[in-house]
Design a protein around this motif. Structure first.
Motif, PDB file in Angstrom:
ATOM      1  N   GLU A 309      -0.227  -6.872   0.474  1.00  0.00           N
ATOM      2  CA  GLU A 309      -0.170  -5.751   1.409  1.00  0.00           C
ATOM      3  C   GLU A 309       1.085  -5.120   2.151  1.00  0.00           C
ATOM      4  O   GLU A 309       1.277  -4.121   2.364  1.00  0.00           O
TER       5      GLU A 309
ATOM      6  N   PRO B 152     -10.711  -6.936   6.279  1.00  0.00           N
ATOM      7  CA  PRO B 152     -10.701  -6.386   4.738  1.00  0.00           C
ATOM      8  C   PRO B 152     -10.165  -4.878   4.568  1.00  0.00           C
ATOM      9  O   PRO B 152     -10.137  -4.445   5.369  1.00  0.00           O
ATOM     10  N   TYR B 153      -9.878  -4.757   3.421  1.00  0.00           N
ATOM     11  CA  TYR B 153      -9.032  -3.594   3.115  1.00  0.00           C
ATOM     12  C   TYR B 153      -8.306  -3.095   4.021  1.00  0.00           C
ATOM     13  O   TYR B 153      -8.344  -1.886   4.435  1.00  0.00           O
ATOM     14  N   ARG B 155      -5.183  -1.757   3.449  1.00  0.00           N
ATOM     15  CA  ARG B 155      -4.301  -0.653   3.054  1.00  0.00           C
ATOM     16  C   ARG B 155      -5.285   0.496   2.947  1.00  0.00           C
ATOM     17  O   ARG B 155      -4.781   1.811   3.541  1.00  0.00           O
ATOM     18  N   ARG B 156      -6.327   0.483   2.788  1.00  0.00           N
ATOM     19  CA  ARG B 156      -7.463   1.856   3.051  1.00  0.00           C
ATOM     20  C   ARG B 156      -7.424   2.045   4.446  1.00  0.00           C
ATOM     21  O   ARG B 156      -7.444   3.217   4.611  1.00  0.00           O
TER      22      ARG B 156
END
Lengths: 437, 233
Positions: A309, B152-153, B155-156
């Motif tokens: 990331e 969680p997630y 990047r989103r």
């Protein structure tokens, strides 16, 4: 600088020879023991000196201040004293300003200066292994041997103090050339001269006000040429860190302070090559240590997630070759969860390149330091896997080897630092070759 | 027949020559003005790049963390950006002067509109730029925070924040320009409402789960304590 309450206390005390400072925040469980040890130490080793114990509290809600004022040695005879005692005063005051250990120290130092103290020792409030001897070991080198700064030296569990072992100790040793083993130990002895120097500085409102204080004190003492020694204190056993404490913020404050001081003392550390030992007082002995539970698997996952990331942020800080090697390590970590390693040379390059990126401001500094957390966790995970079956002495040797890699790679740091702002892509291969030779 | 044809041809030739004589000189003048403006723009930009000492501005942008938002691996330089702005402003001024050379009501109105719109456009551009900057900064901060917190997630989440902030800037810019104001404001309100609703649902679900877990833990610990009293027997 002092609050009205603190000024009143200073006026009442008049003059003291020695100050013991204890910063605290919600330490009611352990601070009583620390105060008693300090009292015992002052009474036993410095009965002829006027002394005061100052608790600088950050607004505790659990009765920490009451615990300080109530704490006293039940039976002084147990200390085997044969000289008349001067009373040991105890004060507990709240500090003002940015909440943090540094602000607490600032109030203690300001009071020590106003009281005309010759020496001041500071102790963490969460210590469980502190004894009266610690007071003697932290103060005697200053009072009777002309030292300005006494750093602690203790046995710690192999997985305790990982920020010290993997970043702060090797980096400080490499930069300034002195082997101060616990530069952010938390317990120090400081002379009046050095206290005055600390108080005259203008950077108290930075990360120094928080966890950056320890490395700030140590670095100033080393870089400005004050007389430094270490005292062997035995084992360091303390309360487990607050689980709610943000590791990322702590890392940011400590590492940010190291990097900020690197900028300030650039002219000093660039001249230094190699390192030399520092005088060590106290009788060294082996001690049993509390095991420190670590979750290497969680740290491995943090590294892999970080790589997935945060690549775009790391790419702004790390050189292309370093990033490629890091990618290989992360792939290994994913494929072989127990056999991967983040080797010393790569780790050293990561640290140096982050320092230079911080210096160059390639990424906003706070973001850069926070993005460092997964890398640090990855390094600790790799170290845990490697030293799982090692004894403490072997681990100490392992850390010594890491320090030597740091020292050997110093020319790379200097060249990268000098290139800061001039060209984005230094000739890494050339520098690496130089380092290897 | 031939006479009529000749008359028509002569008339059209006269019209064409009249048009040419009335429009060609302004057109030529416009081309010359534009060429001169381009020449001046190129020269001024080159001169600016040679003489400008914007290192203090570069330093300010770097130290404030603003330049890092562009995410380039090279250090950000202000001089080329300012040079480009100067270049395009001079070119635009040349274009307006060229249009003015025609001296018709349409061109005059066009020039007037552009001149009046220019300050508003500049401010709207600044709003947009600030929005993009803030969006990038907050998105990166959120990404790093989410990774460190093991959410969680990440990047989103970062992308969502970036889009939201930039969209807010677009709404503000459109509002300033008085362009499709209602549409943008309505869309913005819908997005904000959606975010608040989603946040509320997420919070409710989390609280529900936490309470449920606490309840289960509490109900499980009680019998254990009771059992432990008898275990030693």
């Amino acid at each position: 600088m002092l609050t009205a309450e603190a000024s009143r206390a200073v006026a009442e005390l008049g003059h003291v020879d020695v100050v013991i400072g204890i910063p605290s925040f919600n330490n009611a469980r352990t601070i009583g023991h620390v105060v008693r040890a300090a009292q015992g130490g002052l009474a036993k080793y410095f009965p002829q000196l006027r002394s005061v114990i100052i608790n600088s509290d950050g607004g505790s809600k659990d009765g920490t201040r009451d615990a300080v004022l109530k704490a006293s040695i039940e039976d002084p005879r147990l200390l085997l004293l044969n000289t008349p005692l001067l009373p040991v005063h105890r004060i507990s005051l709240p500090y003002h300003g940015i909440p943090g250990k540094g602000s607490a120290f600032r109030m203690i130092f300001a009071m020590a200066r106003q009281l005309g103290a010759q020496a001041c020792a500071v102790l963490d409030a969460d210590l469980r292994s502190v004894t009266p001897e610690w007071i003697d070991l932290l103060l005697r080198p200053i009072l009777y041997a002309g030292y300005d700064f006494v750093a602690p030296y203790y046995h710690r569990h192999k997985y305790d103090g990982t920020i010290t072992n993997h970043i702060v100790y090797p980096l400080t040793r490499t930069l300034y050339g002195l082997r101060v083993r616990q530069p952010i130990g938390g317990e120090f002895g400081v002379s009046a001269r050095l206290i005055a120097r600390y108080l005259d500085r203008r950077d108290w409102e930075t990360d120094v006000a928080r966890y950056g204080i320890d490395i700030w004190m140590t670095t100033i003492a080393i870089a400005e040429g004050y007389r430094i020694c270490q005292s062997f204190l035995g084992a360091k056993l303390h309360d487990p860190k607050d689980p709610a404490a943000d590791l990322s913020a702590m890392l940011q404050q400590v590492v940010g302070s190291v990097f900020a001081l690197m900028e300030e003392y650039e002219a000093v550390w660039k001249k230094v090559t190699g390192s030399r030992p520092v005088d060590l007082f106290g009788f060294r002995f082996d001690v049993g240590l509390d095991p420190v539970p670590v979750n290497a698997e969680r740290m491995r996952t943090a590294l892999i997630t970080g790589y997935r990331e945060l690549q775009e942020v790391w790419a702004l800080a790390l050189q292309r070759k370093t990033l490629e090697e890091l990618a290989r390590v992360c792939q290994q970590a994913e494929a072989q969860p127990t056999r991967w390693r983040l080797e010393d040379d790569l780790w050293v390059r990561i640290i140096f390149e982050f320092a230079c990126a911080w210096h160059r401001r390639r990424v906003q500094r706070g973001q850069l330091l926070r993005s460092f957390t997964p890398l640090y966790l990855g390094r600790v995970a790799s170290f845990v896997l490697e030293t799982e079956h090692m004894l403490s002495a072997e681990v100490e040797e392992r850390i010594e080897r890491l320090c030597l890699v740091f020292e050997q790679a110093k020319p790379y740091l200097v060249s990268l630092w000098d290139l800061a702002g001039r060209t984005p892509e230094p000739r890494l291969e050339k520098v690496s070759a130089e380092v290897k030779t | 027949m031939i006479g009529t044809l000749r008359a028509i041809l002569e008339q059209s030739w006269q019209q064409l020559s009249a048009t040419a004589t009335s429009y060609l000189p302004p057109l030529l003048a416009a081309v010359v003005i534009l060429f001169v403006a381009w020449l001046v723009a190129v020269l001024v930009r080159a001169l600016f790049l040679r003489l400008a000492t914007t290192t203090w501005l570069d330093r300010f942008l770097a130290e404030s963390g603003l330049s890092s938002i562009f995410g380039t691996t090279r250090p950000f330089r202000t001089a080329p950006v300012v040079g480009a702005v100067i270049y395009w402003l001079i070119l635009l001024a040349g274009l307006l002067m060229g249009l003015n050379a025609f001296n018709t009501s349409i061109t005059s109105r066009m020039v007037e509109t552009i001149v009046f719109l220019l300050p508003k456009l500049a401010l709207a551009s600044l709003i947009l730029l600030a929005g993009v900057w803030i969006g990038h900064y907050l998105a990166r901060s959120a990404l790093i925070w989410a990774v460190n917190e093991n959410l969680p997630y990440p990047r989103r989440l970062a992308a969502g924040i970036r889009v939201f902030v930039i969209f807010a800037a677009v709404v503000a810019a459109a509002d300033h320009l008085n362009f499709a104001r209602t549409v943008f404001v309505m869309a913005f309100l819908l997005v904000v409402g959606g975010v608040v609703l989603a946040g509320g649902i997420a919070l409710g679900l989390t609280l529900h789960k936490t309470l449920e877990r606490r309840w289960v833990e509490k109900s499980q610990t009680a019998p254990q304590e009771e059992r432990s009293l008898w275990d030693h027997l």
